[in-house]
Scaffold this motif. Structure first.
Motif, mmCIF file in Angstrom:
data_model
loop_
_atom_site.group_PDB
_atom_site.id
_atom_site.type_symbol
_atom_site.label_atom_id
_atom_site.label_comp_id
_atom_site.label_asym_id
_atom_site.label_seq_id
_atom_site.Cartn_x
_atom_site.Cartn_y
_atom_site.Cartn_z
ATOM 1 N N ARG A 178 0.822 -1.206 0.000
ATOM 2 C CA ARG A 178 0.000 0.000 0.000
ATOM 3 C C ARG A 178 0.865 1.269 0.000
ATOM 4 O O ARG A 178 0.332 2.364 -0.011
ATOM 5 N N ILE A 179 2.209 1.044 -0.023
ATOM 6 C CA ILE A 179 3.115 2.206 0.089
ATOM 7 C C ILE A 179 4.103 2.211 -1.093
ATOM 8 O O ILE A 179 4.784 1.214 -1.355
ATOM 9 N N GLN A 180 4.153 3.324 -1.813
ATOM 10 C CA GLN A 180 5.155 3.559 -2.873
ATOM 11 C C GLN A 180 6.166 4.596 -2.371
ATOM 12 O O GLN A 180 5.814 5.461 -1.574
ATOM 13 N N THR A 181 7.392 4.488 -2.878
ATOM 14 C CA THR A 181 8.407 5.493 -2.519
ATOM 15 C C THR A 181 9.074 6.033 -3.795
ATOM 16 O O THR A 181 9.145 5.339 -4.812
ATOM 17 N N GLU A 182 9.523 7.256 -3.679
ATOM 18 C CA GLU A 182 10.297 7.861 -4.773
ATOM 19 C C GLU A 182 11.238 8.897 -4.189
ATOM 20 O O GLU A 182 10.937 9.523 -3.174
ATOM 21 N N GLY A 183 12.423 9.002 -4.841
ATOM 22 C CA GLY A 183 13.381 10.045 -4.470
ATOM 23 C C GLY A 183 13.410 11.105 -5.555
ATOM 24 O O GLY A 183 13.688 10.799 -6.719
ATOM 25 N N LEU A 184 13.103 12.324 -5.178
ATOM 26 C CA LEU A 184 13.000 13.398 -6.161
ATOM 27 C C LEU A 184 14.172 14.365 -6.104
ATOM 28 O O LEU A 184 14.115 15.464 -6.653
ATOM 29 N N GLY A 185 15.263 13.980 -5.455
ATOM 30 C CA GLY A 185 16.462 14.786 -5.476
ATOM 31 C C GLY A 185 16.336 16.074 -4.680
ATOM 32 O O GLY A 185 15.581 16.158 -3.711
ATOM 33 N N ALA A 186 17.092 17.102 -5.110
ATOM 34 C CA ALA A 186 17.168 18.362 -4.355
ATOM 35 C C ALA A 186 16.091 19.341 -4.801
ATOM 36 O O ALA A 186 15.692 19.361 -5.963
ATOM 37 N N THR A 187 15.634 20.170 -3.876
ATOM 38 C CA THR A 187 14.675 21.234 -4.177
ATOM 39 C C THR A 187 14.845 22.365 -3.182
ATOM 40 O O THR A 187 15.311 22.163 -2.063
ATOM 41 N N ASP A 188 14.492 23.564 -3.623
ATOM 42 C CA ASP A 188 14.425 24.693 -2.705
ATOM 43 C C ASP A 188 13.111 25.449 -2.883
ATOM 44 O O ASP A 188 12.978 26.606 -2.498
ATOM 45 N N LYS A 189 12.143 24.769 -3.514
ATOM 46 C CA LYS A 189 10.871 25.400 -3.842
ATOM 47 C C LYS A 189 9.722 25.004 -2.902
ATOM 48 O O LYS A 189 8.654 25.629 -2.942
#
Length: 391
Positions: free
Chosen positions: A362-373
């Motif tokens: 029931r759980i998905q994961t993702e890494g979206l890297g760096a952000t400052d927004k």
């Protein structure tokens, strides 16, 4: 001299199309030996009353000679002739009577003219048979009794020559000639103006062999220059121009490729020097979030309450499925931030599955890297957000 000038004029008109390779100083030199006999036409010094009268050709005197020469053109040359005359009769014949073994000697400088080449032209190599005219002046000495005699003589003759050998380096000839005394003087005698006349002329017949040294053109004789006609020259020039054009085209193509390579290299350098991209995603539709310390992917105790709220939401909504999105702040390299964001999402999932018994599917994961927004505060962007993907 008049005859020589006329011969040169005839030679120039007879072979205007013959081009011969350059004649260097050491080219077309020959050396040879010869031998034969000479006899007088009439009594020598008859008028002086030294001997009795004899008939012409009544007595031959043996002779031996050495010759060194150089051909300056295919027609004209010079030769130095040295001859020794031996005492065969111990009487006067051509020379004054002598008691010595050597009766006389002379040294002559002769001009030569190849009559075959003069009138028929030179074909690139000597003919098998040639006729060569020769003539010149010289000094003569007689070992006479009772007085020695010195004199000036002139000589004219013809060589009937055969050129032998594969390279025609050897020349064998038979030479009839006339030697004519011009003026002489008697040593130890008051008479100092003794003039020669027909009584002091001799007829010589001898055979000889010459060896012609190698020349700079690779042969032992004159070689014909290898000329090309204008059509062949034009064809060669056309090939040269075509090759130049092809080389210029290849050079231009190489320059264009070099420019393209430089352009791509610049683009690659710009791409490598560009800062890591900053990811901006939509904000989560579930309010709880988990914040991490810089460079860490371990969930702090202070953040576990937010995970408990997510577990309670999923227990209350049995059909709900969520996606955990991990982020990193902009510090550091792109690769490091990508891995860090993935680990932060996985850390949250592990707690939900192990501690709160939420089904892993029931759980998905993702890494979206760096952000400052996501947030104005930089440290708040080190976060994991939760979205209900069933909504």
């Amino acid at each position: 001299m008049f005859i020589a000038a006329a011969a040169i004029a005839v030679s120039a008109s007879a072979q205007p199309r013959t081009t011969i390779t350059a004649n260097k100083a050491g080219d077309n030199i020959y050396v040879g030996v010869n031998g034969g006999a000479v006899t007088g036409f009439k009594n020598n010094f008859k008028n002086a009353g030294l001997i009795d009268k004899k008939n012409a050709f009544s007595a031959f005197t043996p002779e031996f000679g050495v010759r060194v020469g150089k051909n300056f053109t295919t027609v004209f040359g010079l030769a130095l002739d040295a001859n020794v005359y031996f005492n065969a009769h111990k009487k006067e014949c051509v020379f004054h009577a002598s008691k010595t073994f050597v009766q006389g000697l002379d040294v002559d400088l002769l001009g030569t003219a190849n009559l075959m080449n003069l009138f028929a032209g030179y074909k690139g190599e000597p003919r098998f048979f040639e006729i060569i005219a020769l003539g010149g002046f010289g000094w003569t000495h007689q070992f006479g009794v009772p007085a020695k005699i010195n004199g000036i003589n002139t000589k004219a003759g013809l060589d009937f020559a055969l050129n032998l050998g594969e390279k025609k380096a050897w020349q064998v000839y038979v030479e009839p000639s006339v030697v004519y005394g011009l003026q002489g003087w008697i040593e130890s005698v008051a008479v100092t103006d003794f003039k020669y006349d027909i009584h002091h002329a001799g007829f010589s017949l001898k055979a000889g062999v010459n060896y012609k040294f190698g020349t700079s053109n690779g042969t032992h004789n004159f070689a014909k220059e290898q000329l090309r006609d204008q059509a062949e020259i034009d064809a060669l020039n056309a090939k040269i121009n075509a090759a130049k054009a092809e080389a210029d085209a290849a050079k231009a193509d190489a320059a264009a490729k070099a420019a393209k390579i430089a352009e791509l290299q610049k683009a690659l350098n710009d791409c490598m020097n560009k800062p890591a991209p900053v990811v901006e995603k939509a904000k989560a539709n579930l309010q709880p979030s988990v914040v991490f310390k810089q460079g860490k992917s371990v969930v702090e105790r202070s953040q576990e309450a937010n995970l408990e709220m997510i577990a309670k939401y999923m227990n209350n909504n049995k059909d709900a499925k969520i996606k955990i999105s991990g982020y990193a702040s902009p510090e550091g390299s792109k690769e490091l931030n990508q891995k860090l964001s993935e680990k932060r999402a996985e850390a949250c999932k592990n707690i939900l599955v192990k501690k709160y018994k939420i089904a892993a599917d029931r759980i998905q994961t993702e890494g979206l890297g760096a952000t400052d927004k996501l947030f104005d505060e930089v440290e708040f962007n080190r976060v994991a957000l939760f979205n209900d993907v069933t909504k």
